[in-house]
Design an enzyme around this catalytic site. Structure first.
Site, PDB file in Angstrom:
ATOM      1  N   ARG A  95       0.047  -3.164  15.339  1.00  0.00           N
ATOM      2  CA  ARG A  95      -0.742  -4.186  14.640  1.00  0.00           C
ATOM      3  C   ARG A  95      -0.164  -4.268  13.235  1.00  0.00           C
ATOM      4  O   ARG A  95      -0.468  -3.442  12.368  1.00  0.00           O
ATOM      5  CB  ARG A  95      -2.222  -3.817  14.639  1.00  0.00           C
ATOM      6  CG  ARG A  95      -3.130  -4.927  14.110  1.00  0.00           C
ATOM      7  CD  ARG A  95      -4.599  -4.577  14.359  1.00  0.00           C
ATOM      8  NE  ARG A  95      -5.500  -5.462  13.680  1.00  0.00           N
ATOM      9  CZ  ARG A  95      -5.970  -6.615  14.162  1.00  0.00           C
ATOM     10  NH1 ARG A  95      -5.576  -7.007  15.368  1.00  0.00           N
ATOM     11  NH2 ARG A  95      -6.807  -7.352  13.473  1.00  0.00           N
ATOM     12  N   HIS A 122      -0.514 -13.729  17.579  1.00  0.00           N
ATOM     13  CA  HIS A 122      -1.527 -12.808  18.116  1.00  0.00           C
ATOM     14  C   HIS A 122      -1.552 -12.972  19.635  1.00  0.00           C
ATOM     15  O   HIS A 122      -2.527 -13.469  20.220  1.00  0.00           O
ATOM     16  CB  HIS A 122      -2.880 -13.140  17.505  1.00  0.00           C
ATOM     17  CG  HIS A 122      -3.903 -12.049  17.639  1.00  0.00           C
ATOM     18  ND1 HIS A 122      -3.702 -10.915  18.401  1.00  0.00           N
ATOM     19  CD2 HIS A 122      -5.172 -11.926  17.106  1.00  0.00           C
ATOM     20  CE1 HIS A 122      -4.766 -10.143  18.328  1.00  0.00           C
ATOM     21  NE2 HIS A 122      -5.668 -10.735  17.552  1.00  0.00           N
ATOM     22  N   GLN A 125      -4.534 -11.689  22.037  1.00  0.00           N
ATOM     23  CA  GLN A 125      -5.757 -12.477  21.986  1.00  0.00           C
ATOM     24  C   GLN A 125      -5.628 -13.752  22.806  1.00  0.00           C
ATOM     25  O   GLN A 125      -6.569 -14.164  23.492  1.00  0.00           O
ATOM     26  CB  GLN A 125      -6.109 -12.824  20.536  1.00  0.00           C
ATOM     27  CG  GLN A 125      -7.419 -13.583  20.385  1.00  0.00           C
ATOM     28  CD  GLN A 125      -8.613 -12.777  20.852  1.00  0.00           C
ATOM     29  OE1 GLN A 125      -8.864 -11.679  20.356  1.00  0.00           O
ATOM     30  NE2 GLN A 125      -9.361 -13.300  21.817  1.00  0.00           N
ATOM     31  N   ASP A 214     -11.192 -20.206  14.506  1.00  0.00           N
ATOM     32  CA  ASP A 214     -10.953 -18.871  13.976  1.00  0.00           C
ATOM     33  C   ASP A 214     -11.475 -18.860  12.543  1.00  0.00           C
ATOM     34  O   ASP A 214     -11.748 -19.924  11.965  1.00  0.00           O
ATOM     35  CB  ASP A 214      -9.452 -18.545  14.023  1.00  0.00           C
ATOM     36  CG  ASP A 214      -9.145 -17.099  13.666  1.00  0.00           C
ATOM     37  OD1 ASP A 214     -10.062 -16.251  13.767  1.00  0.00           O
ATOM     38  OD2 ASP A 214      -8.003 -16.810  13.277  1.00  0.00           O
ATOM     39  N   CYS A 254     -12.270 -15.695  18.580  1.00  0.00           N
ATOM     40  CA  CYS A 254     -11.760 -14.330  18.789  1.00  0.00           C
ATOM     41  C   CYS A 254     -12.560 -13.275  18.035  1.00  0.00           C
ATOM     42  O   CYS A 254     -12.365 -12.082  18.270  1.00  0.00           O
ATOM     43  CB  CYS A 254     -10.282 -14.254  18.430  1.00  0.00           C
ATOM     44  SG  CYS A 254      -9.912 -14.581  16.687  1.00  0.00           S
ATOM     45  N   ARG A 282     -10.628  -8.790  26.072  1.00  0.00           N
ATOM     46  CA  ARG A 282      -9.516  -8.195  25.330  1.00  0.00           C
ATOM     47  C   ARG A 282      -9.052  -6.921  26.027  1.00  0.00           C
ATOM     48  O   ARG A 282      -7.844  -6.667  26.164  1.00  0.00           O
ATOM     49  CB  ARG A 282      -9.949  -7.863  23.888  1.00  0.00           C
ATOM     50  CG  ARG A 282      -9.828  -8.987  22.895  1.00  0.00           C
ATOM     51  CD  ARG A 282      -8.387  -9.374  22.599  1.00  0.00           C
ATOM     52  NE  ARG A 282      -7.643  -8.329  21.950  1.00  0.00           N
ATOM     53  CZ  ARG A 282      -7.654  -8.093  20.632  1.00  0.00           C
ATOM     54  NH1 ARG A 282      -8.408  -8.838  19.845  1.00  0.00           N
ATOM     55  NH2 ARG A 282      -6.928  -7.135  20.115  1.00  0.00           N
TER      56      ARG A 282
END
Length: 299
Positions: A95, A122, A125, A214, A254, A282
């Site tokens: 990450r 990402h 996701q 988002d 998300c 996820r």
């Protein structure tokens, strides 16, 4: 992986299959005694818990490594970190703050490297979201996906790539200042998807099968919070926007969500919202990713 379309659909099918098997009480220990090393340069609730729990269900073990825990945060090169960790663990989840750092780690590692997020993309996701859409819609190809808000972030970029590969049409609705990098739109078009980038709010969600957003203030943008709130005025997904979409449209986010900004709480917690299915997925999508990558590298 040579056929990205087939690979994506294979991962989604596997993720759904393993989810169903596990919920029926069947063991899914496909990575028994394997170890996942997790490097976190950015904090996360969902990423850490979903990967750790997922690896546990697969019969393996996950190790959490923050920047302060490893020498990478004290000046060791990414190349050396990749080579050392590859001697200890079977997979790496990174990450990262930087897409360039992500690519460099993947270049030098000799085990699969999973992108847990970087400043450009990402992918975990978006695979999760496509899996969730598949579960609720039964198919992906030809669906109209609409994303509102910050179009120049890792989610918008990844939605362009993911929808393109999946054969979905995508509309990004964002202020011109926040439009996505051209590269991602061009890549989506290569797969034959219709790509629309606009700042027009009128009719933004017309014909939508899926609506997503988002946070307007991503990690690293906190100093611009007040400015961004003003610039995104009118882009809040509310009941009127949902009513303009198809009757069976679903809503994705998300998380974490900031109610009253990018979405109202009545939409996020409403009957068309699937955000908590999405949050659970996820784990299942990442389980599918980990099993697939390990099988590809170590057949």
């Amino acid at each position: 992986m040579l056929d990205v379309k087939e690979d994506l659909h294979d991962i989604i099918r596997l993720s759904i299959k393993l989810k169903q098997q596990s919920k029926k009480g069947k063991r899914i220990e496909y990575l028994k005694r394997k170890t996942l090393g997790m490097i976190f340069e950015k904090p996360s609730t969902r990423t850490r818990v979903s990967f750790e729990t997922g690896m546990n269900l697969l019969g393996g073990h996950a190790i959490f490594l923050s920047s302060s825990d490893i020498q990478l945060g004290r000046g060791e090169s990414i190349e050396d970190t990749a080579k050392v960790l590859s001697r200890y663990v079977d997979l790496i989840m990174y990450r990262a703050k930087s897409n360039d750092a992500m690519k460099e780690l993947a270049t030098h590692a000799t085990v699969p490297v999973i992108n847990g997020l970087d400043n450009k993309e990402h992918p975990c996701q978006v695979i999760t979201d496509l899996m969730t859409i598949q579960e609720h819609k039964g198919n992906l190809k030809g669906l109209q996906f609409v994303y509102l808000g910050d179009g120049n972030n890792n989610m918008a970029h990844s939605y362009l790539l993911g929808c393109g590969i999946a054969g979905m049409n995508i509309r990004i609705v964002a202020p011109k200042k926040y439009w996505p990098e051209k590269y991602y739109g061009e890549e989506a078009k290569k797969f034959g998807s219709t790509v629309e980038i606009t700042d027009k709010l009128r009719g933004a969600t017309d014909g939508a099968d899926v609506i997503a957003t988002d946070t307007w203030v991503s990690m690293g943008d906190e100093a611009e919070k007040e400015k961004r709130i003003k610039e995104f005025k009118g882009y809040t997904i509310d009941t009127m926007m949902m009513c303009a979409a198809k009757k069976d449209a679903i809503f994705l986010h998300c998380l974490p969500a900031y109610y009253g900004y990018e979405v109202t709480k009545d939409v996020a917690h409403g009957s068309q919202s699937v955000i908590f299915d999405e949050a659970e997925n996820r784990m299942w999508a990442q389980i599918g990713v980990m099993v697939t990558l390990y099988r590809h590298m170590f057949p």
